[in-house]
Design an enzyme around this catalytic site. Structure first.
Site, PDB file in Angstrom:
ATOM      1  N   LEU B 125       0.840  -1.201   0.000  1.00  0.00           N
ATOM      2  CA  LEU B 125       0.000   0.000   0.000  1.00  0.00           C
ATOM      3  C   LEU B 125       0.877   1.254   0.000  1.00  0.00           C
ATOM      4  O   LEU B 125       0.676   2.170  -0.806  1.00  0.00           O
ATOM      5  CB  LEU B 125      -0.914  -0.032   1.239  1.00  0.00           C
ATOM      6  N   GLU B 127       3.531   4.185  -0.366  1.00  0.00           N
ATOM      7  CA  GLU B 127       4.352   4.755  -1.447  1.00  0.00           C
ATOM      8  C   GLU B 127       5.154   5.910  -0.859  1.00  0.00           C
ATOM      9  O   GLU B 127       4.842   6.382   0.237  1.00  0.00           O
ATOM     10  CB  GLU B 127       3.456   5.289  -2.571  1.00  0.00           C
ATOM     11  N   ILE B 157       7.669  -2.464   2.048  1.00  0.00           N
ATOM     12  CA  ILE B 157       6.760  -3.607   1.940  1.00  0.00           C
ATOM     13  C   ILE B 157       7.378  -4.816   2.655  1.00  0.00           C
ATOM     14  O   ILE B 157       8.403  -5.349   2.233  1.00  0.00           O
ATOM     15  CB  ILE B 157       6.465  -3.952   0.463  1.00  0.00           C
ATOM     16  N   GLY B 242      -5.359  -5.730  10.540  1.00  0.00           N
ATOM     17  CA  GLY B 242      -3.905  -5.678  10.656  1.00  0.00           C
ATOM     18  C   GLY B 242      -3.464  -5.021  11.948  1.00  0.00           C
ATOM     19  O   GLY B 242      -2.488  -5.442  12.576  1.00  0.00           O
ATOM     20  N   ARG B 268      19.544 -10.542  40.388  1.00  0.00           N
ATOM     21  CA  ARG B 268      20.530  -9.484  40.585  1.00  0.00           C
ATOM     22  C   ARG B 268      20.472  -8.924  42.010  1.00  0.00           C
ATOM     23  O   ARG B 268      19.401  -8.546  42.476  1.00  0.00           O
ATOM     24  CB  ARG B 268      20.246  -8.363  39.579  1.00  0.00           C
ATOM     25  N   GLU B 363       1.777   0.163  10.138  1.00  0.00           N
ATOM     26  CA  GLU B 363       0.305   0.018  10.062  1.00  0.00           C
ATOM     27  C   GLU B 363      -0.396   1.202  10.730  1.00  0.00           C
ATOM     28  O   GLU B 363      -1.377   1.040  11.451  1.00  0.00           O
ATOM     29  CB  GLU B 363      -0.151  -1.320  10.660  1.00  0.00           C
ATOM     30  N   GLY B 364       0.102   2.378  10.417  1.00  0.00           N
ATOM     31  CA  GLY B 364      -0.455   3.605  10.990  1.00  0.00           C
ATOM     32  C   GLY B 364       0.303   3.985  12.236  1.00  0.00           C
ATOM     33  O   GLY B 364       0.329   3.234  13.212  1.00  0.00           O
ATOM     34  N   THR B 365       0.951   5.145  12.205  1.00  0.00           N
ATOM     35  CA  THR B 365       1.699   5.606  13.378  1.00  0.00           C
ATOM     36  C   THR B 365       0.748   5.844  14.553  1.00  0.00           C
ATOM     37  O   THR B 365      -0.471   5.900  14.376  1.00  0.00           O
ATOM     38  CB  THR B 365       2.396   6.950  13.077  1.00  0.00           C
TER      39      THR B 365
END
Lengths: 263, 387
Positions: B125, B127, B157, B242, B268, B363-365
């Site tokens: 998708l 570009e 991609i 997604g 630790r 997939e979208g910020t």
């Protein structure tokens, strides 16, 4: 060929085992239960044998255990077993090896079998007795701690390697036989996702003691577990440090004499 | 986390976990270090049914729910988030897009191969000039006879160089910004298709990210997904699913970060006591644990809404935003708890920290998720309040 696999539900090997307050068992809250890892080798070997022999061969899982065992039986079916017998009865809280052996012998007689695979021991109580007792009751051969299994061409006998101290022992046995499986025999497959879906339609035949013709838990009473208690906690480790090795040795002797009081 | 799963769901979770702990863990460190995409792992995932989880049985899939898919994705991500990238793209974007919008021809042609992982799916998708703003995309798709001719470039991609089935979005109408976009299934051996630049990434290094170049790339008209002009609608609907997949990856990373943190802090010792007994560490542990469980619940809800066939744009965005933020905070805090060793490549938390960063970007910020969520929330109010 009729193949039977014995399965037991045990605490996950990674689970931290705590004894309950009364000392009658372990705390079962918040720990995960799994198929006894050695039984996974048994399932895999049963499935491989079925695939090899073909025809109308069938793998049946047999499990004695609480209601919760059903999910693990279902997992074995998802791995590829065909059906299962689940012996589940409130009177069977913690069956000892003679009780389990007597029940399994009855189930095996009822079902009919050519070969039985099981784990070499359950990793919970580590008794490793059930397969021997079952085989004795049925008066059939047993081969324990198998790491190699080969069926003869006419399916009437098998050659196995047993893992013994320092090496392997090669054994030939007639069928029917009970074989207990050791790590290294095979690499158990996963329950695949399609397998999980198929397993939903496979039959788990649930049996009570009465269904098997027993009035009460059979074969018990030869020994009794009195109490469970945890191992004593290990002591703290103390590191002795010094510039010179002889000073460290002197310090160590002092500690052993004065603190540990062992010299 | 305590949550009422069904027996089947627990079994699926258990197989995913076993596979991740054994087969995947055996190769994850090396593959991530050397930037190797493992075809072997996807082959195994395919054999076990993981690459066709939501594909119906008649197309060779398993016919499971989206909820089961995210249970599996979380377990895989705990061990190797890179592996979950292609698994998520393949299942939640490509399989689902073909299943939902593909013709019978496309379903028959591609779904069986995708479900068995003989074919790997990619989703093209983005570009150079169009990311979250789908309407700005420029790749052209011109109808010529019974073919479409594609010209343009796609970037970033995932698995684009390994895939045999690539969903590509292009412009079929220059005038209509939103309704002028269409989706196609492209195979890499179509003439005019080539793989361009391969990106070198900070994290997710066992997954490839590439540029795809289309120069008079001829695609059969029968490979149009849905109808001409439906591209935007498909892109946005598919992205909802997604995003739940990214939430699952994020939860997996966050849980792994917590697992590492607690394991380390119990061992630790400083000033004569375990660092887990210091209040400053306890605060971090409790905050991470709480955020992980909240993330997981948001993700479960979004997946269940999707399974119920309901719109879950807002819920998917919330799950993605919250879980990706949690993955970053958890891996940051886990590294902090580790101290110096956590900054070395010897400890897993270093990889988790790098992998987590992508979760808030792709997939979208996070900024886009804020836009999506606020738009939906305001719409909900506007339907209730007087004008």
């Amino acid at each position: 060929m009729k193949i039977i696999v014995l399965l037991k539900r045990v605490p996950d090997t990674e689970a931290r085992i705590l004894i309950n307050q009364e000392g009658t068992g372990i705390r079962e809250d918040d720990i995960k239960f799994v198929i006894n890892p050695y039984d996974e080798y048994a399932i895999e070997e049963g499935l491989r044998l079925k695939e090899k022999v073909g025809g109308d061969s069938k793998v049946t899982v047999v499990c004695i255990g609480s209601e919760e065992s059903a999910e693990l039986i279902r997992t074995a079916l998802a791995m590829g077993a065909d059906d299962a017998v689940h012996v589940c009865d409130p009177a069977l809280k913690k069956p000892g090896p003679f009780t389990s052996g007597a029940i399994l012998a009855k189930v095996l007689q009822d079902e009919g079998f050519d070969i039985v695979f099981c784990g070499k021991q359950a990793i919970d109580d580590d008794m490793a007795q059930v397969q021997a007792i079952t085989a004795e009751i049925l008066d059939i051969p047993q081969v324990n701690v198998a790491v190699v299994f080969e069926i003869s061409d006419d399916h009437s006998s098998a050659v196995l390697n047993r893992r013994i101290e320092g090496g392997d022992e090669r054994v030939e046995t007639k069928l029917p036989v009970i074989i207990s499986c050791e790590k290294g025999l095979n690499e158990p497959r996963y329950a695949s996702l399609p397998g999980i879906m198929k397993a939903k339609k496979k039959e788990i035949r649930k049996k009570t003691l009465a269904d098997l013709g027993f009035d009460s838990a059979p074969g018990g009473g030869r020994s009794e577990i009195l109490k469970w208690f945890p191992l004593p906690k290990g002591g703290e480790c103390k590191m002795v440090e010094a510039e010179e090795i002889k000073d460290a040795a002197a310090e160590l002797v002092k500690l052993l004499r004065e603190e540990a009081k062992v010299l | 986390m305590r949550y009422p799963l069904t027996e089947e769901e627990r079994m699926i979770q258990s197989t995913s976990r076993e596979f991740a702990r054994k087969d995947l863990a055996a190769v994850a460190v090396e593959n991530n270090e050397q930037g190797v995409y493992s075809e072997e792992i996807y082959k195994k995932l395919g054999e076990l049914g993981f690459m066709g989880m939501t594909v119906p049985e008649k197309y060779g899939g398993v016919g499971l729910s989206n909820f089961c898919l995210i249970l599996a994705l979380e377990e895989i991500s705990k061990v190797c988030a890179s592996t979950a990238v292609a698994m998520s793209v393949h299942n939640s974007l490509v399989n689902w897009a073909i299943l939902e919008y593909g013709s019978d021809f496309l379903k028959d042609r591609y779904l069986p191969g995708l479900a068995s992982a003989e074919m790997i799916g990619a989703y093209a998708l983005t570009e150079p000039a169009a990311g979250s703003d789908v309407s700005a995309l420029r790749l052209t798709a011109e109808r010529k006879g019974d073919e479409y001719v594609l010209n343009g470039t796609k970037i970033f991609i995932s698995t684009g160089d390994k895939a045999q089935v690539i969903a590509v979005f292009g412009r079929t109408d220059q005038e209509n910004r939103n309704r002028g976009i269409s989706a196609f299934i492209v195979e890499p051996d179509y003439p005019g298709f080539s793989v361009g630049k391969i990106e070198h990434k900070m994290g997710l290094r066992a997954s490839t990210t590439v540029e795809l170049v289309f120069e008079d790339c001829r695609v059969p008209a029968s490979n149009l997904l849905g109808e001409e002009g439906m591209g935007m609608q498909i892109a946005l609907a598919v992205l909802d699913g997604g995003r739940v997949g990214i939430a699952a990856q994020s939860v997996g990373i966050a849980q792994a970060a917590l697992d590492e943190a607690v394991t380390f802090a119990r061992e630790r010792k400083q000033f004569g006591k375990r660092i887990i007994d210091f209040q400053a560490i306890k605060l971090k542990i409790s905050e991470i644990a709480m955020a992980i469980e909240a993330s997981r619940l948001l993700m479960y809800r979004a997946a269940k809404l999707k399974d119920a066939g309901e719109n879950m744009t807002k819920e998917a965005a919330m799950a993605k935003l919250f879980a990706s933020r949690t993955a970053n905070q958890a891996s940051y805090d886990s590294m902090q708890i580790h101290g110096g060793v956590g900054y070395t490549t010897e400890f897993k938390v270093e990889r988790l920290f790098r992998d987590a960063r992508a979760m808030e970007i792709y997939e979208g910020t996070s900024e886009i998720q804020h836009l999506v969520i606020s738009k939906k929330v305001v719409e909900e109010y506007e339907r209730m309040l007087p004008e």
